[in-house]
Design a protein around this motif. Structure first.
Motif, mmCIF file in Angstrom:
data_model
loop_
_atom_site.group_PDB
_atom_site.id
_atom_site.type_symbol
_atom_site.label_atom_id
_atom_site.label_comp_id
_atom_site.label_asym_id
_atom_site.label_seq_id
_atom_site.Cartn_x
_atom_site.Cartn_y
_atom_site.Cartn_z
ATOM 1 N N GLN A 197 -5.542 22.614 7.439
ATOM 2 C CA GLN A 197 -4.457 21.687 7.774
ATOM 3 C C GLN A 197 -3.211 21.969 6.948
ATOM 4 O OE1 GLN A 197 -4.905 19.777 10.477
ATOM 5 N NE2 GLN A 197 -6.922 20.727 10.508
ATOM 6 N N VAL A 198 -3.400 22.533 5.764
ATOM 7 C CA VAL A 198 -2.258 22.839 4.893
ATOM 8 C C VAL A 198 -1.340 23.862 5.556
ATOM 9 C CG1 VAL A 198 -1.551 23.762 2.656
ATOM 10 C CG2 VAL A 198 -3.562 22.272 2.823
ATOM 11 N N ALA A 199 -1.930 24.930 6.078
ATOM 12 C CA ALA A 199 -1.122 25.970 6.720
ATOM 13 C C ALA A 199 -0.347 25.407 7.907
ATOM 14 C CB ALA A 199 -2.013 27.126 7.165
ATOM 15 N N LYS A 200 -0.970 24.529 8.660
ATOM 16 C CA LYS A 200 -0.286 23.913 9.798
ATOM 17 C C LYS A 200 0.895 23.060 9.327
ATOM 18 C CE LYS A 200 -4.425 23.694 12.664
ATOM 19 N NZ LYS A 200 -5.416 22.782 13.277
ATOM 20 N N ALA A 201 0.682 22.298 8.267
ATOM 21 C CA ALA A 201 1.746 21.430 7.745
ATOM 22 C C ALA A 201 2.905 22.255 7.197
ATOM 23 C CB ALA A 201 1.189 20.511 6.666
ATOM 24 N N ARG A 210 0.831 -1.201 0.000
ATOM 25 C CA ARG A 210 0.000 0.000 0.000
ATOM 26 C C ARG A 210 0.865 1.251 0.000
ATOM 27 N NH1 ARG A 210 -5.675 -0.530 1.930
ATOM 28 N NH2 ARG A 210 -5.420 1.704 1.887
ATOM 29 N N ASP A 211 0.374 2.267 -0.658
ATOM 30 C CA ASP A 211 1.060 3.551 -0.708
ATOM 31 C C ASP A 211 0.971 4.201 0.667
ATOM 32 O OD1 ASP A 211 1.956 6.154 -1.271
ATOM 33 O OD2 ASP A 211 1.206 6.006 -3.315
ATOM 34 N N ARG A 212 2.091 4.524 1.264
ATOM 35 C CA ARG A 212 2.120 5.078 2.621
ATOM 36 C C ARG A 212 2.055 6.601 2.667
ATOM 37 N NH1 ARG A 212 6.159 1.290 6.132
ATOM 38 N NH2 ARG A 212 5.095 -0.650 5.677
ATOM 39 N N ARG A 213 2.103 7.238 1.508
ATOM 40 C CA ARG A 213 2.071 8.700 1.493
ATOM 41 C C ARG A 213 0.694 9.203 1.951
ATOM 42 N NH1 ARG A 213 3.800 9.505 -4.540
ATOM 43 N NH2 ARG A 213 2.404 7.732 -4.607
ATOM 44 N N LEU A 214 0.705 10.136 2.869
ATOM 45 C CA LEU A 214 -0.530 10.709 3.389
ATOM 46 C C LEU A 214 -1.383 11.289 2.272
ATOM 47 C CD1 LEU A 214 -2.274 11.525 5.816
ATOM 48 C CD2 LEU A 214 -0.912 13.600 5.980
ATOM 49 N N THR A 215 -0.737 11.898 1.299
ATOM 50 C CA THR A 215 -1.481 12.543 0.216
ATOM 51 C C THR A 215 -2.206 11.550 -0.678
ATOM 52 O OG1 THR A 215 0.508 12.544 -1.166
ATOM 53 C CG2 THR A 215 0.056 14.536 0.131
ATOM 54 N N GLU A 216 -1.877 10.284 -0.580
ATOM 55 C CA GLU A 216 -2.502 9.266 -1.426
ATOM 56 C C GLU A 216 -3.521 8.423 -0.663
ATOM 57 O OE1 GLU A 216 -1.936 9.482 -4.672
ATOM 58 O OE2 GLU A 216 -0.659 11.158 -4.084
ATOM 59 N N LYS A 217 -3.799 8.790 0.558
ATOM 60 C CA LYS A 217 -4.763 8.043 1.369
ATOM 61 C C LYS A 217 -6.126 8.726 1.334
ATOM 62 C CE LYS A 217 -1.386 6.241 4.604
ATOM 63 N NZ LYS A 217 -0.958 6.155 5.985
#
Length: 79
Positions: free
Chosen positions: A35-39, A2-9
């Motif tokens: 959430q983007v600004a926090k990241a 499975r793809d582990r990237r957060l953006t692909e979940k």
């Protein structure tokens, strides 16, 4: 594997977005966008370093190559 990237979940917060009314959809998207600004805040030093490397590469005659389709491809065309 499975793809582990957060953006692909799948985002569980939007799993029932199709059941919301228009205002509910806008509110959900707005909440998730925060959430983007926090990241970015967490990774801002790494992002700044990447910008410095990119600038040095451009000044040295380098170029930027986009790989991908969808939004990434469209943004590459706009750049």
């Amino acid at each position: 594997m499975r793809d582990r990237r957060l953006t692909e979940k799948q985002n569980p917060n939007s799993s029932r977005i199709d059941e919301l009314d228009a205002l509910g959809i806008v509110d959900l998207i707005n909440t998730e966008d925060r959430q983007v600004a926090k990241a970015v805040r967490v990774e801002r030093e790494k992002i700044a370093l990447a910008l410095k490397f990119a600038e040095a590469a451009f000044r040295g005659g380098g170029r930027l190559i986009y790989v991908g389709a969808g939004t990434a491809g469209r943004l590459g065309v706009l750049d």
